[in-house]
Design an enzyme around this catalytic site. Structure first.
Site, PDB file in Angstrom:
ATOM      1  N   SER A   1       3.108  -2.293  10.005  1.00 11.07           N
ATOM      2  CA  SER A   1       4.915  -2.466  10.400  1.00 11.07           C
ATOM      3  C   SER A   1       5.569  -3.414   9.766  1.00 11.07           C
ATOM      4  O   SER A   1       6.230  -4.610  10.721  1.00 11.07           O
ATOM      5  CB  SER A   1       5.474  -2.166  11.803  1.00 11.07           C
TER       6      SER A   1
ATOM      7  N   HIS B   1      -8.967   1.083   4.852  1.00 10.93           N
ATOM      8  CA  HIS B   1      -7.936   1.507   5.906  1.00 10.93           C
ATOM      9  C   HIS B   1      -8.021   2.169   6.914  1.00 10.93           C
ATOM     10  O   HIS B   1      -9.038   3.571   6.534  1.00 10.93           O
ATOM     11  CB  HIS B   1      -6.905   2.432   4.680  1.00 10.93           C
TER      12      HIS B   1
ATOM     13  N   GLY C   1       2.372   2.362  11.297  1.00 15.11           N
ATOM     14  CA  GLY C   1       3.148   3.411  10.875  1.00 15.11           C
ATOM     15  C   GLY C   1       4.260   3.748  11.936  1.00 15.11           C
ATOM     16  O   GLY C   1       4.446   4.947  12.450  1.00 15.11           O
TER      17      GLY C   1
ATOM     18  N   GLU D   1      -5.413  -4.760  10.366  1.00 15.21           N
ATOM     19  CA  GLU D   1      -4.357  -4.411  10.522  1.00 15.21           C
ATOM     20  C   GLU D   1      -4.424  -2.918  11.938  1.00 15.21           C
ATOM     21  O   GLU D   1      -5.699  -2.351  12.149  1.00 15.21           O
ATOM     22  CB  GLU D   1      -4.285  -2.926   9.218  1.00 15.21           C
TER      23      GLU D   1
ATOM     24  N   LYS E   1      -0.202   4.196  -0.010  1.00 11.04           N
ATOM     25  CA  LYS E   1      -0.616   5.573   0.449  1.00 11.04           C
ATOM     26  C   LYS E   1      -0.124   6.823  -0.128  1.00 11.04           C
ATOM     27  O   LYS E   1      -0.071   6.063  -1.485  1.00 11.04           O
ATOM     28  CB  LYS E   1       0.267   5.661   2.242  1.00 11.04           C
TER      29      LYS E   1
ATOM     30  N   GLU F   1      -6.985   5.069   7.760  1.00  8.80           N
ATOM     31  CA  GLU F   1      -6.603   6.214   8.120  1.00  8.80           C
ATOM     32  C   GLU F   1      -7.567   6.633   6.974  1.00  8.80           C
ATOM     33  O   GLU F   1      -7.220   7.525   7.679  1.00  8.80           O
ATOM     34  CB  GLU F   1      -5.337   6.248   6.901  1.00  8.80           C
TER      35      GLU F   1
ATOM     36  N   ASN G   1       0.908  -1.190   0.115  1.00 10.31           N
ATOM     37  CA  ASN G   1      -0.411   0.128   0.033  1.00 10.31           C
ATOM     38  C   ASN G   1       0.975   1.325  -0.095  1.00 10.31           C
ATOM     39  O   ASN G   1       1.386   1.342   0.724  1.00 10.31           O
ATOM     40  CB  ASN G   1      -0.493  -0.201   1.131  1.00 10.31           C
TER      41      ASN G   1
HETATM   42  P1  13P Z   1       3.295   0.485   7.860  1.00 14.15           P
HETATM   43  O1  13P Z   1       3.801  -0.982   7.077  1.00 14.15           O
HETATM   44  O2  13P Z   1       3.300   1.539   7.092  1.00 14.15           O
HETATM   45  O3  13P Z   1       2.758   0.667   8.837  1.00 14.15           O
HETATM   46  O4  13P Z   1       1.663   0.137   7.594  1.00 14.15           O
HETATM   47  C1  13P Z   1       0.930  -0.075   7.306  1.00 14.15           C
HETATM   48  C2  13P Z   1      -0.158  -0.418   6.372  1.00 14.15           C
HETATM   49  O5  13P Z   1      -1.642   0.680   6.596  1.00 14.15           O
HETATM   50  C3  13P Z   1      -0.647  -1.771   5.450  1.00 14.15           C
HETATM   51  O6  13P Z   1      -1.614  -0.522   4.676  1.00 14.15           O
END
Ligand code: 13P
Length: 252
Positions: A213, A95, A173, A167, A11, A97, A9
């Site tokens: 992560s 997601h 993150g 997740e 982002k 976010e 992903n």
């Molecule tokens: P990270 O791997 O940067 O923690 O992000 C995970 C994520 O949100 C994947 O969709």
């Protein structure tokens, strides 16, 4: 029986030109990788470039979001048909976010999931608890609600072809990944609920990814959990070499 899936992903990272360069490099690196499905989800504006660069390879392309309507007066939105035409075959839905920053709810996740399926693509439906919810011991109840409401109306056949991504919000993150035991416990619970609500066979075919992560040095321990079928990778997917290391770690 469930082929592991490693999904990147991106982002809000990588222009179309940067995505093309990435895919060209990843194609070369993946040439001898076997037994793992791989896809990347770049920003909307990079989808067509990703699809063109990945054409003829085993690298799948996905979008990070869609609007559930086919078309209409929805300024700034993009439909499932539009991302499909741009080359997407997967769409990340719900997601965390998007849930926390853009007001997505289980109800909008459900509409989007249906729109993705109707457009002939595979939804990657994200679920997961916040730190407060975990601390209050609500993790499993939150997951139940997200599954029940987010996947409401899906058939067993549709569920079987779908991808879920667990997740935990506190692990995204932050560099603080769930321990393999924590991931394993959540994934086991999710699989049990899917069995209960969609039947043994469909639940057994649905892939459940872990996200939060994921790095080259923790993927092997996570994927060793029986119900962890792969990973949704954010930061570590942005460099083709670390993404490749995760793909290889998932194949062991
Ligand atoms: P990270 O791997 O940067 O923690 O992000 C995970 C994520 O949100 C994947 O969709």
């Amino acid at each position: 029986m469930r082929t592991p899936l490693i999904a990147g992903n991106f982002k809000m990272f990588k222009t179309a030109a940067e995505t093309t360069a990435y895919v060209v490099e990843l194609r070369g690196l993946l040439a001898d990788a076997r037994g793992v499905d791989v896809l990347i989800a770049p920003p909307f504006t990079s989808l067509a470039a990703a699809a063109a660069a990945a054409s003829g390879s085993a690298i799948g392309v996905g979008a990070q979001n869609i609007h559930w309507e086919r078309e209409g007066a929805f300024t700034g939105e993009v439909s499932a048909g539009m991302v499909r035409e741009a080359g997407a075959r997967f769409v990340i839905v719900g997601h965390s976010e998007r849930r926390t920053l853009f007001g997505e709810t289980n109800a909008t996740v459900n509409k989007k999931m249906n729109a993705v399926v109707a457009a002939g693509m595979t939804p990657i439906v994200c679920i997961g608890e916040t730190l407060e919810q975990r601390d209050r011991n609500e993790t499993l109840a939150v997951l139940d609600r997200q599954i029940k409401e987010g996947l409401d109306g899906a058939t067993g056949e549709q569920l079987a072809a779908m991808v879920l991504a667990y997740e935990p919000v506190w692990a995204i993150g932050t560099g603080r990944n769930a321990t393999p035991a924590q991931a394993g416990e959540a994934h086991f619970h999710i699989r049990q609920r899917l069995k209960q609500w969609f039947g043994l066979d469909s639940a057994g075919r649905c892939r459940i990814l872990y996200g939060g992560s994921v790095k080259p040095d923790n993927i092997a321990r996570l994927i060793a959990q029986p119900d962890v079928d792969g990973a949704l990778v954010g930061g570590a997917s942005l460099d083709p070499k670390s993404f490749l290391a995760i793909v290889k770690g998932a194949a062991i």
